[in-house]
Structure formats: structure tokens, C-alpha cells
Scaffold this motif. Structure first.
Motif, mmCIF file in Angstrom:
data_model
loop_
_atom_site.group_PDB
_atom_site.id
_atom_site.type_symbol
_atom_site.label_atom_id
_atom_site.label_comp_id
_atom_site.label_asym_id
_atom_site.label_seq_id
_atom_site.Cartn_x
_atom_site.Cartn_y
_atom_site.Cartn_z
ATOM 1 N N ALA A 66 5.087 -8.380 6.045
ATOM 2 C CA ALA A 66 4.912 -9.438 7.042
ATOM 3 C C ALA A 66 4.111 -10.583 6.435
ATOM 4 N N ALA A 67 4.745 -11.747 6.306
ATOM 5 C CA ALA A 67 4.120 -12.919 5.698
ATOM 6 C C ALA A 67 3.770 -13.928 6.782
ATOM 7 N N ASP A 68 2.478 -14.131 6.995
ATOM 8 C CA ASP A 68 1.996 -15.076 7.997
ATOM 9 C C ASP A 68 1.607 -16.395 7.323
ATOM 10 N N ARG A 69 1.268 -17.368 8.135
ATOM 11 C CA ARG A 69 0.732 -18.630 7.652
ATOM 12 C C ARG A 69 -0.723 -18.753 8.077
ATOM 13 N N VAL A 70 -1.394 -19.748 7.549
ATOM 14 C CA VAL A 70 -2.772 -20.040 7.920
ATOM 15 C C VAL A 70 -2.877 -21.503 8.330
ATOM 16 N N GLY A 71 -4.083 -21.878 8.788
ATOM 17 C CA GLY A 71 -4.346 -23.264 9.160
ATOM 18 C C GLY A 71 -4.184 -23.513 10.640
ATOM 19 N N THR A 72 -4.437 -24.760 11.025
ATOM 20 C CA THR A 72 -4.275 -25.212 12.410
ATOM 21 C C THR A 72 -3.302 -26.374 12.410
ATOM 22 N N GLU A 73 -2.294 -26.304 13.282
ATOM 23 C CA GLU A 73 -1.260 -27.331 13.346
ATOM 24 C C GLU A 73 -1.172 -27.882 14.763
ATOM 25 N N ARG A 74 -1.449 -29.163 14.910
ATOM 26 C CA ARG A 74 -1.403 -29.799 16.226
ATOM 27 C C ARG A 74 -2.210 -29.011 17.262
ATOM 28 N N GLY A 75 -3.369 -28.534 16.830
ATOM 29 C CA GLY A 75 -4.268 -27.820 17.718
ATOM 30 C C GLY A 75 -4.029 -26.328 17.813
ATOM 31 N N GLN A 81 -3.685 -12.955 7.644
ATOM 32 C CA GLN A 81 -3.700 -11.486 7.652
ATOM 33 C C GLN A 81 -2.340 -10.862 7.336
ATOM 34 N N SER A 82 -1.588 -11.529 6.464
ATOM 35 C CA SER A 82 -0.331 -10.956 5.982
ATOM 36 C C SER A 82 -0.589 -9.583 5.373
ATOM 37 N N LEU A 83 0.399 -8.701 5.467
ATOM 38 C CA LEU A 83 0.227 -7.365 4.901
ATOM 39 C C LEU A 83 1.559 -6.728 4.562
ATOM 40 N N ILE A 84 1.473 -5.699 3.721
ATOM 41 C CA ILE A 84 2.615 -4.860 3.379
ATOM 42 C C ILE A 84 2.227 -3.433 3.727
ATOM 43 N N THR A 85 3.058 -2.775 4.524
ATOM 44 C CA THR A 85 2.771 -1.389 4.916
ATOM 45 C C THR A 85 3.756 -0.435 4.269
ATOM 46 N N SER A 86 3.269 0.768 4.002
ATOM 47 C CA SER A 86 4.103 1.848 3.496
ATOM 48 C C SER A 86 4.900 2.475 4.640
ATOM 49 N N TYR A 87 5.895 3.292 4.289
ATOM 50 C CA TYR A 87 6.643 4.045 5.295
ATOM 51 C C TYR A 87 5.733 4.997 6.071
ATOM 52 N N THR A 88 4.532 5.270 5.551
ATOM 53 C CA THR A 88 3.571 6.111 6.261
ATOM 54 C C THR A 88 2.868 5.359 7.384
ATOM 55 N N GLY A 89 2.937 4.040 7.347
ATOM 56 C CA GLY A 89 2.239 3.202 8.318
ATOM 57 C C GLY A 89 0.982 2.555 7.769
ATOM 58 N N TRP A 90 0.448 3.094 6.678
ATOM 59 C CA TRP A 90 -0.798 2.539 6.148
ATOM 60 C C TRP A 90 -0.525 1.356 5.235
ATOM 61 N N PRO A 91 -1.391 0.336 5.258
ATOM 62 C CA PRO A 91 -1.201 -0.815 4.375
ATOM 63 C C PRO A 91 -1.305 -0.414 2.906
#
Length: 286
Positions: free
Chosen positions: A211-220, A226-236
């Protein structure tokens, strides 16, 4: 360079960036710079944020339409295709799509040979409903030489059916371009609710999720990173990334494990144990 087989280790990266609203040329240049950095670290599958070519907070449908592109003929997809071919990588990137008079919050799936397919966000969040049509392609999976990929975008993660559909169709990893925003009631001392949902979906479907998120503030509107990659086990296995800064989150995984290890013990396998005949409402028991 030969493509690694699904049985071999695969390095996956989430490219957490801060798009500049309306500056598509700059955003594409930023994304390509991060793709090159990740490729130099060995990444062969990379996920970029939701609507990363245009920015997210549109003021009107007309503004969204003006920034939207066709797929695969638009300049953003062409630029990513050229980059993927040069670096021998796979990309999943969020894009503002135009098809005729319709607009979609979409993701493109691209490989070294070019455009593979698209996903259109099914569950629209907030003002998105003013600009975009709900996705009409369902939850396709894409068989590639590095494994079978699924896609979702942001709010889709709040619906367990989204991940389950991907798993039932053979996905080994789900790539999630996202623009997560603060959620009411979030405990500042706990991991983001979005992270919890992704971890739970990985575990309950035996899927890798990037899951790739963005950062910053845009137009308020602030975004939470907090992007992350998780294993098939559920743990990052990588991340969560910074709340405020662009960052490359990277991990080496074996996608075949998502299917190989779905048996939790001698009796239980998370997909085979489903009992769909019981999943219809039966009414209130008095």
C-alpha cells in the motif's frame, strides 16, 4: 535481463511521494526519479500513490476532466511504460482516467513489455462521487511473469469483499495506490486504522499487500503517509513509512508463499474453509 519467476524472491517497493496538484509533468518526473532509486535497490515491482499524476483535491468536475488522461494513450501512462521498459520493472500507479465523458479514479498496471491493464476504484470516498464514476471492471487480477497481481485503491480496503475477490481469483499480492486521510477517532498512539485493515486483510486472505500512500497537505486536506508492505501472515515486512516525508518502503518477498502457506494447520485453510452458503442474512432471531 531475465524476469524472476514467481518461485524466486521478488523485491517490492512502495513509493511514498507528495504530488503537486495540477502539475502532471512535475509529478511524473518525481515518480520516475523514485522508480529509478527503487530499481537501484533491486525493486522489480513498485506501487505509487492514488492519483499521483494529478493530485487529489479537485475543485470541480471540469477541473478533474481537464487533468484526466486516456489509458493507455495518455502522457503519464506512456512515460511510465517507457520507464518500465528501460528498467525492466513492473509498476502500479494511480491516475486520473478519462474515457469518453466518464472519469475514473484508476490505477494502471505496467510491465517491461508495456501496458498490462487497469483497475478502476469501486468504492468512492467523499467528494470523489462528484467527479468520478464508480469502477465498472470489478476486481481483476493480472497474471505476470513475476506473479499474479490484484489492485485496489484507498477506500476499497474498508470492504473485506475486495481482498477476498482478489484472493479467490488467484492473486498473490494486492497493490494499493492510496491517499489515506485522518480518520475520526484515531488513537494517536496506535497504528493507523488503514494499516490495521491492510494487516487484517493480508492475514485473513493469505495475501501480500503493498500500500503506497502520499504525504503532505493539498488544498487544506492532510494525508497521513505510513505506506507499508505486509506479508501473507498479516505482519508488516516493511514500513509503516513516515507520516510526513516522502520515502521508499522496500522488502524482498516470495509471492509463492501466499499460496503455499495458506494452510494454517492440518485442518484449516483460509479460503477452503469458507462456507458461502451460510453468508446470506437469515433475519432476526426472536
Amino acid at each position: 535481463m531475465p524476469i524472476k519467476s514467481p518461485e524466486a524472491p521478488l523485491t517490492v517497493a512502495c513509493l511514498q511521494m507528495e504530488p503537486v496538484f495540477g502539475d502532471t509533468e512535475r509529478n511524473i518526473a518525481t515518480s520516475i526519479s523514485m522508480i529509478e532509486q527503487a530499481a537501484a535497490q533491486g525493486a522489480r515491482l513498485m506501487v505509487l500513490p492514488e492519483l499521483c499524476n494529478t493530485g487529489y483535491v479537485f475543485a470541480s468536475r471540469a477541473e478533474a476532466f481537464a487533468l484526466a488522461e486516456t489509458i493507455p494513450g495518455g502522457p503519464s501512462t506512456r512515460a511510465w511504460c517507457n520507464c518500465a521498459a528501460q528498467l525492466n520493472v513492473y509498476l502500479v500507479a494511480g491516475i486520473t482516467e478519462r474515457e469518453g465523458e466518464s472519469l475514473y479514479n484508476s490505477a494502471v498496471v505496467i510491465g517491461p513489455e508495456g501496458f498490462i491493464g487497469r483497475y478502476r476504484k469501486v468504492h468512492l470516498w467523499g467528494d470523489e462521487a462528484l467527479y468520478f464514476e464508480p469502477g465498472n471492471l470489478g476486481f481483476p487480477v493480472f497474471k505476470t511473469r513475476i506473479g499474479t497481481l490484484g489492485c485496489q485503491i484507498c477506500y476499497d480496503c474498508w470492504f473485506p469483499e475486495s481482498f477476498r475477490m482478489a484472493a479467490l481469483q488467484g492473486a498473490e499480492i494486492v497493490c494499493v495506490p492510496t491517499n489515506w486521510v485522518p480518520i475520526p477517532g484515531q488513537d494517536p498512539h496506535r497504528e493507523a486504522m488503514a494499516n490495521i485493515l491492510v494487516m487484517a486483510a493480508s492475514h485473513s486472505n493469505s495475501l501480500y499487500i503493498a500500500a503506497a500512500d502520499r504525504v503532505g497537505t493539498e488544498r487544506g486536506q492532510p494525508f497521513i503517509g505510513q505506506s507499508l508492505i505486509t506479508s501473507y501472515t498479516g505482519w508488516p515486512v516493511a514500513g509503516p513509512a513516515s507520516v510526513t516525508q516522502p520515502e521508499i518502503v522496500i522488502a524482498t518477498v516470495n509471492l509463492a508463499d501466499a499460496k503455499r502457506h495458506r494452510n494454517w494447520n492440518d485442518f484449516n485453510q483460509v479460503l477452503k474453509d469458507r462456507r458461502p452458503e451460510t453468508y446470506e442474512p437469515t433475519g432476526v432471531v426472536k
